[in-house]
Design a protein around this motif. Structure first.
Motif, short mmCIF file in Angstrom:
data_model
loop_
_atom_site.label_atom_id
_atom_site.label_comp_id
_atom_site.label_asym_id
_atom_site.label_seq_id
_atom_site.Cartn_x
_atom_site.Cartn_y
_atom_site.Cartn_z
N SER A 103 -0.89 5.41 3.85
CA SER A 103 -2.28 4.92 3.96
C SER A 103 -2.81 4.93 5.39
O SER A 103 -4.00 5.17 5.61
N SER A 135 -7.40 -2.85 2.24
CA SER A 135 -6.17 -2.63 3.00
C SER A 135 -6.06 -3.58 4.18
O SER A 135 -4.97 -4.09 4.47
N LEU A 163 0.83 -1.20 0.00
CA LEU A 163 0.00 0.00 0.00
C LEU A 163 0.87 1.25 0.00
O LEU A 163 2.08 1.18 0.26
#
Length: 210
Positions: free
Chosen positions: A35, A55, A31
């Protein structure tokens, strides 16, 4: 009910368990490093922002943790309320007679159920993935926890049932009074635009059990 603060605390705890910062965990999971920054956890207007299903799934795969492991980090005391929710196949989901107008399954004898944490105000059920249309994010046999009562916004993963009985799982690009614009999770499948009058219900993907 799952607490916004506790879910983010669980992300931090999972990172620390593996000797990483939240940014390091994000990078390990593929990611963007920002994030999980604390500034991303609330909007400029002060509204709660939750980590996405994608995620969470990625950090679980990256660390080898299970959803149960993560939920124990959310509520270490084990006091998180749980309930039995319907588990439905995609073929069953296409049968409109088994659903209310708001997209919730009715009580049908013989449907399987699974144990899952209580989402409080959000009503949820489980959908078992079949086929390859959701790869590489979700694979055949994965179980998605979805909510037709949760609010949705651009970028959310959603399951859509059309009035003709077609069931799609895609990413929401845009929702207007006239249509839903959807992006395919599998690039071998086309993106779709569905007129609003052909949408029976839309449910946001909350979690995935893989």
């Amino acid at each position: 009910m799952l607490s916004h603060d506790r879910v983010w605390a669980a992300v931090d705890a999972l990172a620390a368990r593996h000797g990483m910062t939240a940014s390091g965990l994000a990078r390990k999971a593929g990611l963007d490093a920002t994030s999980f920054n604390k500034s991303k956890r609330t909007s400029p207007e002060g509204r709660d922002r939750w980590p996405s299903t994608e995620s969470i799934a990625k950090i679980l795969r990256a660390t080898g943790a299970t959803l149960e492991d993560f939920l124990r980090l959310v509520e270490p005391t084990g006091s998180l309320r749980r309930s039995m929710i319907p588990l439905i196949g995609m073929t069953q989901a296409g049968a409109g007679k088994f659903f209310t107008d708001e997209g919730l399954p009715t009580n049908v004898p013989g449907w399987d159920e699974i144990d899952f944490p209580d989402f409080g105000q959000e009503k949820v059920f489980a959908l078992e993935v079949t086929g390859d249309s959701m790869q590489p994010l979700y694979r055949d046999g994965d179980v998605l926890i979805i909510s037709p009562t949760a609010s949705i916004r651009k970028g959310d993963r959603v399951v859509v049932r059309t009035s003709s009985g077609e069931v799609l799982a895609k990413e929401l690009r845009r929702r207007s009074a006239k249509s839903l614009e959807l992006v395919s999770l599998n690039k071998e499948h086309e993106d779709r635009t569905i007129p609003s009058e052909e949408v029976a219900w839309v449910a946001r993907i909350m979690w995935a059990r893989q």
